[in-house]
Structure formats: structure tokens, C-alpha cells
Design an enzyme around this catalytic site. Sequence first.
Site: not given
Length: 559
Positions: A214, A263
Site C-alpha cells: 500500500d 529467502e
Amino acid sequence: MTDALATETPRTDPAIWWRQAAVYQIYPRSFADANGDGLGDIPGIVSRADYLAELGVDAVWLSPFYPSALADGGYDVADYRNVDPRLGTLEDFDRMVAALHERGIKVIVDIVPNHSSDQHVWFQEALEAGRGSAARERYIFREGAGDNGELPPTDWGAAFGGPAWERVADGQWYLHSFATEQPDFNWDHPEVREDFLTTLRFWSDRGVDGFRIDVAHMLTKDLSEPLPSRAELEGMPQDGTHPLSDRDDVHEVYAEWRKVFNEYDPPRTAVAEAWVSSPERRARYASAEGLGQAFNFDLLVADFDATQFRSIITENLEQSASSGSSTTWVLSNHDVTRHATRYGLPALEGSPEKQGVAWVKAGGPADWVDRERGLRRARAATLLLLGLPGSTYLYQGEELGLHEVAQIPADQRQDPSFFRGADFDGLGRDGCRVPIPWTASGPSFGFGTGDAHLPQPAWFAEYAADVEAADPDSTLSLYREALRLRRLLQAGEQLEWTETGRDDVLSFARPNGWRVVTNFGTAPFDLGADADHVALGPVSDGALPGESTVWIAPAALVR
């Protein structure tokens, strides 16, 4: 013209599923209500998992479902690592992810990093701790102007109306770029940065595949004294040095986030909501070292016009190629007037979205909008978008052909921009957030067992999902078939325009021979021999009717 991406990567590669995905936005409080309290919830989404699978989307994006006082429809987040108890539990969330993954649907969640709720534990701690405390350093507190600090530090305005500063009990002021209940974080603070890394890992560990960020352009700020005035701010260039918006240093934040995304196997993806000054500025958010993708909102402010569409498509494909990303296409979302309504309004000065604002502000007079024409154009525009390379974001209810709901009583409205006098979207954004109809009858058209949290109009009955599912010519049937064929036809990330001999007819080809033709005019367009190879869309006596789109493809591709 060709969208010349540097590489061609197979869509089957799980690491790049997002590059050409069809993503369905769910506004959770208005999608499906499983417990009958009038508010959509996570179990409600689970109950409609088969519907989403039958629709044929690749992913869903959930607007905020976190604990919230709902000062801004959930974008005032009180706890970033939990589910609002009115919407369910973390266990419900896990069941939802499992149900969607079982059906081959990815999950994207909204992250709101510019501001928290004023109910967030950090902000409550800041209020209690007082001036000069470490707790206040996580937000943006300042002393006021005037003889006794009784005036806000600057004359800046908030996006939803009113001043951008709010005074607290001990006399200091805090910055809120949006609603008063949404204090801005201080992104210079290491605890803020680390906490959001924790949040990204928390949801990724629960199986979330990606994130929608956002107001991604607003996090970092330069609040060095003296602070500029509002007029001075508006005169400053949006070149990476602006004190409040699209600063170059925001990309340091997203470089850290990218390390977290990487990751995981496959890497988590992200898409930026970045309202910035140029395609070049937007491309930085979409870089492989950052979020990877950024929203392209250009079609939200384009007329139903062939020249505008071609220009926007060309520019955005070139932009995505330069960043190594793929572009995004969107016609409706939770912040704008639904495109079936925008396209049915008369031409006015300004953008189609401003047309929607004017119509909503006037109370939605029926004689302003040609609903049939608006829906016809909306269907044509959607088929064009679904034929383009890149990701297409669909907003819940558009697959039913829903129009904007303008006539909502003032005492039932919820959008803060309505109450604060902002000209954000007419009378606010509630009209596109009304709970969608699942059945033609029932107290809330199948949304739940009682009244919905926003009033649904009687005409929703004719747009109900059960009615449209039984009609092969309905908008729902069109979306289902388009998304089914799109999976078969999508190949490569290239596009080549083909000339039609008419300024109001666009045609482009994809590498495998799939062609899309859109007639923006009203006179039929003769398809010639192509009429025998139409895979989807209306054809009458070998011609494409006005304000319509067809897909043309070799039979071998669509069997």
C-alpha cells in the site's frame, strides 16, 4: 511494435508465476459472510474457494484482514501479524491458504507500511510515554507552531481531508497522511524497519506467496527543519528528492525486503501501489532488486478510446521491458468507481474516474448512465486486457458485471473521505465495496444470513452469481471462458500491433498466433477470413460489432 523483453521465460517456472497471472482482488469484509454478522470473513472466502477455482484465476489478493478499528476499511492496522477476530483466526487463515493452494491458487496479502492504526500497541505506548520518549520516535511527532504550540507544525493537508497533523493531550502533534486514526511511521527508525521484516517472514512462513504494498512511494520522508509549506511542497519536483513522496531512499527499504523474499523457494513476490510522476520512477519499484512489480493505473483514467488504449499499452510494455518486470493491467479496484459504470457515463471534462466522481456526487442519477453500454464496453475492455502480456488484476464483482452503487444513505456510509469532506471519490469509495450478490434471493443475496454491512440495491438480484452461472451469455460465463482460454493461449511476453485500416479498431498478435481485436467504435468491423477462427467474443455475419472484442486463434491452440 514489439514488447522486447530481454529474455523469454516459460510460464511454468514457479519462480515467475506472477509475470502473467490473473489476480482476483478480494475485499474480505464484502466478499462472503460465513457467520451471519453482516461482515465478510475468512471462512467465507474458504466457502467460495470452488467458485474462485471455477472462475480460473491464478491468485487472489486480499485487502487487509488484520485487527482494525475500520477507520479506513481495514487500512488502519492495529496488529500486522494477526486476523481481525470479526473475520476469523490465524487457524482460519491457514485453512484458507490450504484451500486455495489445493486448487492451484496463489495468495497475495496487503501490507500497509506507511502508517498504522492509532490503536496499534506502539502508538498507544507513544501516547503514554510522552515528549522525548523512545516510543514516540517510531512515529512522527513534532511541536506545534504558534505562541503555545497551538497550531499544527505545517499547513499540510491529509489525503482524506482536513489537516495532516493531530494534537495529542500533552500538546505535541503527530503526522497522518491519511485519516486521523492512521499515524505515519518513522521509517528512519531501525525498529520500524526490522518489525516489517518480521511481518513479511511471518506471513511468508504461513504460505503467503506475495504481497501488495500500500502507498509504497510514501514510506521514507525528510522532515528536516524548517519544514516547507503546503504551497512549497506542491512546487517541489517529484524527482527522488521530494520530502514526502517517492524518495530515492525508499528503495533501500525494498532492497531489504527483497532479501527476505529471496529467502524462500520460490521467492515471494510483491507489487507496489506507487503513484509517482513518470514511468521511469515507477519502474524502480518494479526492479528485480526491489519489489519486482508495480501497478499500472493508467487505464483507470483513460476513455474507452482506441488511441488512448494503444498509447498506454505501448508505453507500459516498453516500461516493463526496461525494468525486466512484467506490467500490470487494472480497470477496477476497491478505490475507484467500477468500470462498467465509468464506461456508461457521458463524456465530461477530465478523466473517466472524474466522471464517476461527478456521477456519485450527484447521487447516481439513472439518466446519466447507460448501464447496457457501460457493461458492453467493460466486457470488451476486459477481454482486451486479458489478451495482453503481463498480469491482470480483477476486482471482486466485476466478473458479474456489477455497477457502482451510488445511493447509500449518509448514516450507512463508512469511507473516511466521505466524513472528512475530501473529494477523493465523489461521496467516498463505499459504492464499489458493497458486498457482492451470490444468489438472487435471501436477506443479503447470499452474502450471509442477515443484512450486509453496506446496503445492497434490489437490482443486485439480476447480477447474482447463481443467475449468471446458469446463463451462457452472462458476464460471469464470459470471464470463466476467457480465463480458461487465457491459460491455454498465454505464451511468451511479446505483442505486435497489426493494422486494421480503422482508427477506432485495435488488433494485436501474440507470438503463437493468438490475436485480439477490439472495436472501440460503433460501426461493425469486417473480420474477413478471421471470422472462421474466433475463439471467444461476438461475431455477426462475419463482423465484429461495435464496442466489442474477439479473440482469434488457431483451432489447435484452444482444443
